[in-house]
Every structure is written in structure tokens, then in C-alpha cells.
Scaffold this active site. Structure first.
Site, PDB file in Angstrom:
ATOM      1  N   GLU A 288      40.021  33.817  40.492  1.00 29.45           N
ATOM      2  CA  GLU A 288      40.450  34.672  41.603  1.00 29.45           C
ATOM      3  C   GLU A 288      40.205  35.996  40.909  1.00 29.45           C
ATOM      4  O   GLU A 288      39.856  36.189  39.680  1.00 29.45           O
ATOM      5  CB  GLU A 288      41.936  34.421  42.082  1.00 29.45           C
ATOM      6  CG  GLU A 288      42.953  34.777  40.715  1.00 29.45           C
ATOM      7  CD  GLU A 288      44.173  34.558  41.402  1.00 29.45           C
ATOM      8  OE1 GLU A 288      44.632  35.260  42.324  1.00 29.45           O
ATOM      9  OE2 GLU A 288      45.042  34.030  40.601  1.00 29.45           O
ATOM     10  N   ASN A 290      42.104  39.699  40.980  1.00 26.20           N
ATOM     11  CA  ASN A 290      43.161  40.615  41.242  1.00 26.20           C
ATOM     12  C   ASN A 290      42.684  42.173  41.452  1.00 26.20           C
ATOM     13  O   ASN A 290      42.138  42.839  40.260  1.00 26.20           O
ATOM     14  CB  ASN A 290      44.207  40.574  40.270  1.00 26.20           C
ATOM     15  CG  ASN A 290      45.094  39.449  40.312  1.00 26.20           C
ATOM     16  OD1 ASN A 290      45.750  38.889  41.310  1.00 26.20           O
ATOM     17  ND2 ASN A 290      45.024  38.515  39.317  1.00 26.20           N
TER      18      ASN A 290
END
Length: 671
Positions: A288, A290
Site C-alpha cells: 500500500e 501511505n
């Protein structure tokens, strides 16, 4: 450059941003809830605005409150910190509509990469290697189980929004998948206001490595090395380090270039982190991104010398990056420990209350060692049930990894916290663990090495020797003071005994002090049981000091000291022990004394931490089986399932859903 900025956050990150703004000559505005009226970030800022009641959903999570505070104070820009509004794509747009600059990435980047489901779709389209999984929204427990079986267990169920380890569960079978789905949805809704979850393959024996990227509004993006965050508990990072001991330069470059390519694809224009999961063979997969400052950013700052908050502010003001990729160098090693208000002896459940004592180690550099403590509390501060339980981030930097770890252990020994439970003993145990020191890491480290949870540490044999000498030094100085008080309270004053016995962990350690003793600073030589060589002891400790700092032989030692009835409590290397210094005849009698047994509480389910009862899942008279859910308790936005440890029968439920209970309050009584 901005003249005034507002920090839309609280706690240590708000204090961290204020420090850099102050260094840059920028005035700051703090916002606070009713629970944070006396918080450190409120006192540090030049101005402070009340924005609502304690629950974040009624204060820190309301964009209109932040915008109103900006308009009231004339703040030109907003730094969101992490959590709260930092990854809400609509927030920068709302700020821009009101003529306010967002100190973070553009809305498109947040929307593309801030949502875990959408970021994986985007990464797939950009040909970034991703973990196999289902990127759509899971609608029901049955749907989750179906997908898990298609992907193959184990799987990870994760909240689409937010971060910080909340809304994440690993499932190894259908039962855990159903339960994890509901718990993840509940935690995601409570923490982020978004209950969407997705499922992906869980990589066995993985390592968590992330690349720090930094972009500007002129198309420039660089990476600032990596951090390894493999020491995790319940998907929440506990210890982070930079650089990673797994990577070689070729892998680091490959990961960095891939992270930069992904950031450029969404025109990323601030500090951000591209997270990867890696196996032990250095194969890595995009996890992912951030789109904010990370909690663990200090380790990157210490190995690169770059102030990430300053860079974020300069980028937001329109300045191009002043650094080129070739100018980024990694120097030394940095280690960060997250200090939480939680009880490691009660399965790490949150602990709330007042910090009766809060004395962190001294910050700064001493030779090659640097100590940094990012915190948002002081002595007397209140740890609230409404927010994350992190108290501080303790960071050490040294030329090598082991030197940084040893410096961290020393700093933890000097970190005094009283009034609440905390995880310092657990952190100290981690830093002494051979597997951590040898960098044989995975995200399953804590579960594998502490399968039955964390239990109180007992001093190692060498540590017992050190603690016995410290206890004796404390007692000798105490008696010397009594001997020299006006009126001479002790009839045998002026005479120092040679023979002593220290009772420690049930062991009686005989110590001989043949050559006398000098007052403050304490200096004497001693011979312990079974030793033929004298050991020197020296310290400037004085009664009332919380830290005994001195040398045992040539070894520097820092021990926390607290007086107790007929003895002294010593805390060292994560272990807490009571030491009693006795005369030989008294020690012989002491060994004959019976030991009082604690009361039997096995017939009660006690509330493990202050919190609210979400549900009682049994009824009076019900026969329950081992492992069956008895109740669910929520504290600090985390739901904790309490299960039966054995087969039993419920006599009476003493609490009900909605009740707020103190620690050790009775929830259920059994027959």
C-alpha cells in the site's frame, strides 16, 4: 513561505510539527478537544482553538472545525500529521476552496493511493507487483469465506481506509475468517468512519519494508532509503529501524525506483511511504501507499539528516526539492521503539490514567550515540481512553545496528513512567532477544517468540549480581545517612558491617565489603558469593533519586530505584524485582517465613482494562466451552474478544452491554 500554519492533530505528532515550524520561524495554531485542554501541544503552539468534545468524530475528524479555526486565526496552511484527516481526499479540496494550503499531497494522489483497494488496482495497472487478493469490497462473512478459500489460507482481512494496524485480522480457517471480517469492519468504522474491508493472501514469514519518498509540485520525486518495520503486534508496528538489515544496495535501488515510479504516476507532491512485503529471499510485493507522514519517520531523519516535516512545508509552499537522488546518503543506524500505555502482562490491553511520573532519558548526542524522544506528554498528563495509547517514540542512532540497539536498551532503562502500565519491559526484552539482535526477522516475530504472551522478566544471573550490588549501595548510603543525622539515631553509628545478604528473586546473595565505604559519591569494593576478586561499585546516586547511575566494575549501569517496605524495588533490563538487604542472622530467619498465596479469582471473568462492554455473549446458567466468546470489550477504538479458557458454567453475568468498567471489575461469575 507561510507565516502561520495550523496543525490538525494532537499528541506527539502535533508537538513534532510545532518544533520544526518554530525552527523555520513559522507561527503555529493548535486545535484541541475538551479532553486535551491541558495537552502539551496546546501549550507549545502560539495559539490554540477548542474544536469540540473528546470523541474524535466530534472534533478532530470534522473538516469544518479545522477550516473555521484557520479562518479565525489567519492560518495559511494545515499540516494534518498522521491519522485523523491526513488521508481523507476531500480535505485538501475543502481547504483549497477556502484559500488554505494543505501540507501534504494533492487530492488525486490521496484518492488514488490512500485507499488500499484503489491503490492496489492502480498498482496493478502500473505493472507494480502486488500480493494476490480480491480488490473489491467484501459484502458479507460468507463472501469473505468464499474469497479466502479461492485465494487459499492464510489470508489477511484489512480495512480499506486508514492505517495504524487497526481493522486488520489474519485468518487461517473459515471460523477465523468470519470473525475477522466482522471485527475488521467494526474497527474500521470506529477508527476511520469507513467499514469497507478487502482480503489478500498472507505471505508466510514476511518482512515489512517501506520506502520513504519525497516529491514536489515540479515533477521531482526522490526516495530516502528504507525502513524495516517487521516487529509488529496485531499488525501494529512496535520497533522500526533504518536501514533494513535484509536489503543489499541492488534491492534497495530496485525498491526505491519502483516506489518513485509509482509516486510519479500520481503526481505525488509531498512526503509519503510506499510499503512492501518481502520474503526472506528479498522478493518484494507492493502492499500500500501511505499518503502522509509516517509514525516511524524519525529513523529516516536520523540516518539521512533530512527534516521531513520541513521538506513537507517547503513543498507545500511551492519550493522545488533542494536535494537530488545522488545526494541522499544513509549514515549509521537508527532504531525506534513505540512506548504505549498498555499492559504487556494483560495481553497488551490499554491502560489509561495520569502520568504520576514521566522522566524520559536525556535527549542529545554523546559521542557517536544520539537519543531522541518524540512525545506529547509531560509529568501529570492524562492518558485518555479516547485516543491512541502511544506515549512516546524513543529513537537512538549509532554507527552500527548493534550499537543503536544497545543504546536503545540503555535509554529504556532510564525511561521512568509511573501511574499507568506501559510496554517498556516488553520493549527491553525485545532488544535483548538474540533473534532480533541477529536480524532474523519476520512480522510473525512476536507471535512466534512469545506464543503464550509476555510474562514478567526475571533478572539474568549476571543482572542479579549487578542488582544485588546496587541494592547494597542504596542500603549502605541510607544507613550512613541515619548514622550521621544530628542526635545519632543509630547506637552503632560509625561502624560499617562487612557481611551482608541481599535477598533477590528468592535467592540469598552473600556480599562482603572488606574495605569500607565512602559517602556520596558512593565508592566501595565488594566480594560476592563464589567470587575471589573484589568488584568496585561507584555512583553519585542520592536517596530520592529515581535513577541509580554508576559503574559496576567497568560496566556503566542505570537502574530505576523506588523504595518499598523493608526493601527497594529495582527495574533493570525490563525486569522488576524487590531487593532486601539483610544481616546474615536476619537472612537465616527470613528464609523460614511462609509465602502468602494470592486469592483465587479463577471463578470470575475480570475486565482486563478500563473500557466499555460491547456485548455479553452468554447468559446466566449457560454451559460454555473452552474458546467460546464470553464478551467483547472496547477501549481506545480497539475491540477485544474475551474467551473462555476452559469448559465451565455461567453463574451470573455481572455486567451488560454499554457498561463502562474499570480494570479488574467483574464481568461474569462462574460456578
Amino acid at each position: 513561505m507561510f507565516k502561520k500554519i495550523l496543525i490538525a492533530n494532537r499528541g506527539e505528532i502535533a508537538c513534532r510539527v510545532i518544533k520544526t515550524a518554530r525552527k523555520m520561524g513559522i507561527a503555529t495554531v493548535a486545535v484541541y478537544s475538551d479532553a486535551d485542554r491541558d495537552a502539551v501541544h496546546v501549550e507549545m503552539a502560539d495559539e490554540a482553538i477548542l474544536i469540540g468534545p473528546p470523541p474524535a468524530a466530534q472534533s478532530y475528524l470534522l473538516p469544518e472545525k479545522i477550516i473555521a479555526a484557520c479562518l479565525e486565526t489567519g492560518a495559511e496552511a494545515v499540516h494534518p500529521g498522521y491519522g485523523f484527516l491526513s488521508e481523507r481526499a476531500s480535505f485538501p479540496t475543502l481547504l483549497k476552496q477556502n484559500g488554505i494550503v494543505f501540507i501534504g499531497p494533492n487530492s488525486r494522489a490521496i484518492e488514488a493511493m490512500g485507499d488500499k483497494i484503489e491503490s492496489k488496482k492502480f498498482a496493478n495497472a502500473a505493472r507494480v507487483t502486488t500480493v494476490p487478493g480480491f480488490l473489491g469490497v467484501i459484502e458479507s462473512p460468507d463472501h469473505a469465506v468464499q474469497l479466502a478459500n479461492e485465494i487459499g489460507y492464510p489470508v489477511m482481512i484489512k480495512a480499506s481506509a486508514g492505517g495504524g494496524g487497526k481493522g486488520m485480522r489474519i485468518a487461517w480457517n473459515d471460523v477465523e475468517c468470519r470473525e475477522g471480517f466482522q471485527l475488521s469492519k467494526n474497527e474500521a468504522a470506529a477508527s476511520f468512519g469507513d467499514d469497507r474491508v478487502f482480503v489478500e493472501k498472507f505471505i508466510v514469514d514476511p518482512r515489512h519494508i517501506e520506502i520513504q519518498v519525497l516529491g514536489d509540485k515540479h515533477g521531482n520525486v526522490i526516495y530516502l532509503g528504507e525502513r524495516e518495520c517487521s516487529i509488529q503486534r496485531r499488525n501494529q508496528k512496535v520497533i522500526e529501524e533504518a536501514p533494513s538489515p535484509l536489503l543489499d544496495e541492488a534491492t534497495r535501488r530496485k525498491m526505491g525506483e519502483q516506489a518513485v515510479a509509482l509516486a510519479k504516476a500520481v503526481d505525488y507532491d509531498s512526503a509519503g511511504t510506499v510499503e512492501f512485503v518481502a520474503d526472506q529471499n528479498k522478493n518484494f510485493y507492493f502492499l500500500e501507499m501511505n499518503t502522509r507522514l509516517q509514525v516511524e519517520h524519525p529513523v529516516t531523519e536520523l540516518v539521512t539528516g533530512i527534516d521531513l516535516v520541513e521538506q513537507m512545508i517547503r513543498v507545500a509552499a511551492g519550493e522545488p526539492l533542494s536535494l537530488k537522488q545522488s545526494e541522499v546518503t544513509l549514515t549509521g543506524w537508527a532504531v525506534e521503539s513505540r512506548i504505549y500505555a498498555e499492559d504487556p502482562l494483560r495481553s497488551f490491553l490499554p491502560s489509561i490514567g495520569r502520568l504520576v511520573r514521566y522522566r524520559p532519558p536525556e535527549e542529545g548526542s554523546d559521542g557517536d550515540i544520539t537519543v531522541r524522544n518524540d512525545t506529547g506528554v509531560v509529568e501529570g498528563s492524562e492518558i485518555s481512553m479516547y485516543y491512541d495509547p502511544m506515549i512516546a517514540k524513543l529513537v537512538t542512532h549509532a554507527p552500527t545496528r548493534l550499537e543503536a540497539i544497545d543504546a536503545q536498551a540503555d535509554a529504556l532503562d532510564a525511561f521512568v513512567i509511573d501511574g499507568i502500565q506501559h510496554n517498556i519491559p516488553f520493549l527491553t526484552a525485545l532488544h535483548q532477544h538474540p533473534r532480533w539482535r541477529e536480524a532474523r526477522l519476520s512480522t510473525g516475530f512476536i507471535k512466534e517468540e512469545f506464543p503464550d504472551g509476555f510474562h514478567p522478566l526475571t533478572p539474568a544471573p549476571e543482572d542479579r549480581r549487578i542488582l544485588a550490588l546496587v541494592a547494597l549501595a542504596v542500603e549502605i548510603l541510607r544507613r550512613d545517612r541515619l548514622d550521621n543525622l544530628p542526635g545519632r539515631l543509630r547506637p552503632h553509628n560509625g561502624v560499617l558491617r562487612e557481611d551482608w545478604v541481599v535477598r533477590l528473586e528468592g535467592e540469598y546473595i552473600h556480599i562482603k565489603v572488606p574495605s569500607g565505604f565512602v559517602g556520596v559519591p558512593v565508592e566501595f569494593s565488594a566480594i560476592l558469593d563464589g567470587e575471589s576478586v573484589e568488584t568496585t561499585v561507584s555512583s553519585r546516586w542520592f536517596p530520592g533519586d529515581l535513577l541509580w547511575v554508576g559503574e559496576i566494575g567497568e560496566t556503566p549501569v542505570t537502574v530505576q530505584v523506588r523504595p518499598v517496605l523493608n526493601g527497594v524495588e529495582l527495574r533493570y533490563r525490563g525486569a522488576t524485582t524487590i531487593a532486601k538487604v539483610l544481616m546474615p542472622k536476619t537472612a537465616a530467619l527470613d528464609a523460614l517465613m511462609p509465602i502468602k498465596a494470592p486469592p483465587d479469582m479463577s471463578k470470575y471473568l475480570l475486565c482486563p482494562m478500563p473500557g466499555q462492554i460491547v456485548s455479553i455473549d452468554v447468559v446466566d446458567g449457560e454451559d460454555v466451552k473452552a474458546g467460546q466468546t464470553l464478551a467483547v470489550v472496547e477501549a481506545m477504538k480497539m475491540q477485544n474478544v474475551l474467551r473462555a479458557e476452559r469448559d465451565c458454567k455461567v453463574k451470573a453475568c455481572r455486567a451488560k452491554a454499554g457498561d463502562s468498567l474499570a480494570v479488574d471489575a467483574v464481568i461474569i461469575e462462574f460456578e
